[in-house]
Design an enzyme around this catalytic site. Structure first.
Site, mmCIF file in Angstrom:
data_model
loop_
_atom_site.group_PDB
_atom_site.id
_atom_site.type_symbol
_atom_site.label_atom_id
_atom_site.label_comp_id
_atom_site.label_asym_id
_atom_site.label_seq_id
_atom_site.Cartn_x
_atom_site.Cartn_y
_atom_site.Cartn_z
ATOM 1 N N THR A 177 1.955 6.982 0.391
ATOM 2 C CA THR A 177 0.981 5.939 0.069
ATOM 3 C C THR A 177 0.825 5.823 -1.441
ATOM 4 O O THR A 177 1.190 6.747 -2.185
ATOM 5 C CB THR A 177 -0.393 6.271 0.696
ATOM 6 O OG1 THR A 177 -1.306 5.202 0.435
ATOM 7 C CG2 THR A 177 -0.979 7.552 0.116
ATOM 8 N N THR A 235 -1.461 3.360 4.601
ATOM 9 C CA THR A 235 -0.547 4.489 4.474
ATOM 10 C C THR A 235 0.475 4.506 5.597
ATOM 11 O O THR A 235 0.117 4.294 6.750
ATOM 12 C CB THR A 235 -1.358 5.803 4.618
ATOM 13 O OG1 THR A 235 -2.438 5.750 3.732
ATOM 14 C CG2 THR A 235 -0.489 7.007 4.379
ATOM 15 N N SER A 261 0.814 -1.214 0.000
ATOM 16 C CA SER A 261 0.000 0.000 0.000
ATOM 17 C C SER A 261 0.851 1.269 0.000
ATOM 18 O O SER A 261 0.333 2.370 -0.004
ATOM 19 C CB SER A 261 -0.927 0.001 1.214
ATOM 20 O OG SER A 261 -0.152 0.069 2.384
ATOM 21 N N THR A 287 -4.439 7.443 9.173
ATOM 22 C CA THR A 287 -4.488 6.396 8.161
ATOM 23 C C THR A 287 -5.899 5.822 8.138
ATOM 24 O O THR A 287 -6.593 5.861 9.156
ATOM 25 C CB THR A 287 -3.449 5.297 8.471
ATOM 26 O OG1 THR A 287 -3.530 4.267 7.475
ATOM 27 C CG2 THR A 287 -3.681 4.657 9.828
ATOM 28 N N GLY A 288 -6.313 5.304 6.984
ATOM 29 C CA GLY A 288 -7.648 4.716 6.907
ATOM 30 C C GLY A 288 -8.392 5.178 5.676
ATOM 31 O O GLY A 288 -7.773 5.460 4.643
ATOM 32 N N ASP A 289 -9.708 5.251 5.778
ATOM 33 C CA ASP A 289 -10.540 5.646 4.651
ATOM 34 C C ASP A 289 -10.382 7.144 4.392
ATOM 35 O O ASP A 289 -11.123 7.973 4.904
ATOM 36 C CB ASP A 289 -12.002 5.291 4.949
ATOM 37 C CG ASP A 289 -12.911 5.563 3.761
ATOM 38 O OD1 ASP A 289 -12.448 6.209 2.786
ATOM 39 O OD2 ASP A 289 -14.073 5.149 3.795
ATOM 40 N N GLY A 290 -9.398 7.460 3.575
ATOM 41 C CA GLY A 290 -9.002 8.844 3.355
ATOM 42 C C GLY A 290 -10.094 9.725 2.790
ATOM 43 O O GLY A 290 -10.158 10.915 3.100
ATOM 44 N N ARG A 314 -8.046 10.417 -8.287
ATOM 45 C CA ARG A 314 -8.462 10.501 -6.877
ATOM 46 C C ARG A 314 -7.253 10.796 -5.983
ATOM 47 O O ARG A 314 -6.215 10.164 -6.089
ATOM 48 C CB ARG A 314 -9.111 9.178 -6.461
ATOM 49 C CG ARG A 314 -9.523 9.084 -4.994
ATOM 50 C CD ARG A 314 -8.461 8.449 -4.109
ATOM 51 N NE ARG A 314 -8.959 8.166 -2.765
ATOM 52 C CZ ARG A 314 -8.192 7.782 -1.743
ATOM 53 N NH1 ARG A 314 -6.896 7.639 -1.906
ATOM 54 N NH2 ARG A 314 -8.723 7.554 -0.557
ATOM 55 N N VAL A 315 -7.397 11.770 -5.108
ATOM 56 C CA VAL A 315 -6.383 12.063 -4.102
ATOM 57 C C VAL A 315 -7.027 11.875 -2.735
ATOM 58 O O VAL A 315 -8.114 12.390 -2.489
ATOM 59 C CB VAL A 315 -5.844 13.501 -4.238
ATOM 60 C CG1 VAL A 315 -4.885 13.830 -3.106
ATOM 61 C CG2 VAL A 315 -5.162 13.689 -5.589
ATOM 62 N N GLY A 316 -6.370 11.139 -1.876
ATOM 63 C CA GLY A 316 -6.913 10.893 -0.546
ATOM 64 C C GLY A 316 -6.392 11.875 0.481
ATOM 65 O O GLY A 316 -5.962 12.988 0.155
ATOM 66 N N ASP A 317 -6.419 11.479 1.737
ATOM 67 C CA ASP A 317 -6.032 12.370 2.830
ATOM 68 C C ASP A 317 -4.525 12.553 2.968
ATOM 69 O O ASP A 317 -4.060 13.594 3.421
ATOM 70 C CB ASP A 317 -6.607 11.853 4.156
ATOM 71 C CG ASP A 317 -6.120 10.447 4.508
ATOM 72 O OD1 ASP A 317 -5.768 9.677 3.580
ATOM 73 O OD2 ASP A 317 -6.092 10.111 5.713
#
Ligand code: NAG
Ligand code: NAG
Ligand code: NAG
Length: 338
Positions: free
Chosen positions: A216, A198, A66, A249-252, A226-229
């Site tokens: 990550t 992450t 990941s 970390t997690g569901d960004g 898509r860009v996460g947190d």
């Protein structure tokens, strides 16, 4: 006599019991990353060096698939990388998102911080910047990521992250078109603990200088772009040498709506204990998304630290690593989710 002398000097050295500086703390049991960060500090490196070395180690080792190249292919099969680094002394940040072709995303993030006045570079342009700064362009695709991608295609592109589109995204690969009437239902998160690992690191030196960072390859099968947190300041990580540091970390996609790292650092600034600050940041998200998957680590400027996570299906306990002057080696820690 010798023993009491020893105890006496230990008490003098570590008057705060469970805290001691310097400190490295990172998400997940990525022990080699902790080692790399800790060794950077011991070798006289700065907290930024520690964060960079720790994240870079994970990028090289493809931590859990990941972080780094060859993992989390998007809907078109491409692996792209996100990373961020923050200097808690100067509040400077460097970040990249959707980075292509370059394996060392945290290195590029640091180059953004040190060689531009900008904070965040994205996509193809970030890759061109990196190449110009001397980073080597390489294919981020591996047989493993190709295999994940082809299995997904064979399985009718399940899971995917589309909603309110036709054809039915639970049965098809698109191309998708928007539906005229939008259902107002909250998406049931299909997050799982193996697709969001992450690395986030907080490093403090003995004078309490703080840095934090993340790296990550994002979410497997994400919509391209898509860009996460992780590369977002205050979401994936935050550092302020006057208050502390945090990394999430997690569901960004859900977590970044709440800036949990910023919130945790602000709570510590106001005097909250690191564990309590972590818990409050998770609670804030939980109020709206009771089953979201996520965790956060927090450290204040005296080297006290804590963590918290949200109890979600298949996720009852969160593991993280700590190395400080008391342990002098990475120690696995865990916290029960609430
Ligand atoms: C950690 O580093 C050691 C020594 O370099 C190596 O043998 C091991 O495979 C690494 N662990 C992971 C998970 O990559
Ligand atoms: C990837 O797969 C190709 C063809 O199946 C094979 O020739 C190649 O050696 C593989 N590469 C690695 C790194 O396993
Ligand atoms: C850090 O947290 C610990 C534990 O709550 C607390 O005793 C300490 O005073 C805090 N440090 C600072 C600088 O607020």
């Amino acid at each position: 006599m010798l023993i009491s002398l020893l105890i006496c000097s230990l008490t003098l050295l570590f008057p705060l019991g469970h805290s001691s500086l310097p400190l490295v703390i990172n998400t997940w049991p990525f022990k080699n990353a902790t080692y790399a960060a800790w060794n950077a500090l011991k070798a006289g490196g700065s907290v930024l060096d520690a964060v960079e070395k720790g994240c870079a180690r994970c990028e090289m080792e493809q931590c859990d698939g990941s972080v780094g190249y060859g993992g989390s292919p998007d809907e078109s099969g491409e692996t792209t990388l996100d990373a961020m680094i923050m200097n808690g002394d100067t509040m400077e940040v460097g970040a990249v998102a959707g980075l292509r072709r370059i394996k060392n995303a945290i290195g590029v993030a640091r180059a953004v911080m040190e060689h531009t006045d900008h904070t965040l570079l994205v996509g193809e342009s970030a890759s061109v910047f990196a190449e110009n700064m001397g980073f080597i362009a390489e294919d981020l695709t591996t047989n493993k990521s190709l295999n994940i991608f082809s299995q997904w295609l064979k399985g009718n592109c399940q899971p995917n992250y589309r909603k309110n589109v036709y054809p039915d995204p639970s049965k098809s690969c698109g191309p998708y078109r928007p539906k005229a009437t939008v259902a107002r239902s909250k998406r049931a998160p299909h997050a799982n603990t193996h697709s969001h690992d992450t690395i986030g690191i907080i490093a403090l030196d003995r004078d309490g200088h703080v840095a934090a960072g993340t790296s990550t390859n994002g979410l497997t099968h994400k919509v391209p772009g898509r860009v996460g947190d992780s590369p977002i300041v205050g979401a994936g990580a935050y550092a302020d040498s006057a208050a502390g540091g945090a990394a999430a970390t997690g569901d960004g996609d859900v977590m970044m709506r709440f800036l949990p790292s910023y919130l945790a650092v602000e709570l510590m600034r106001a005097g909250a204990d690191p564990s309590a600050a972590c818990k409050s940041a998770i609670s804030r998200i939980k109020r709206h998304y009771s089953e979201f998957f996520g965790a956060i680590i927090c450290a204040n400027t005296t080297g006290h630290y804590g963590a918290a996570c949200n109890r979600a299906p298949g996720f009852n306990q969160f593991h993280y690593m700590v190395s400080n002057s008391e342990t002098d080696t990475p120690i696995l820690k865990s916290v029960d989710c609430f």
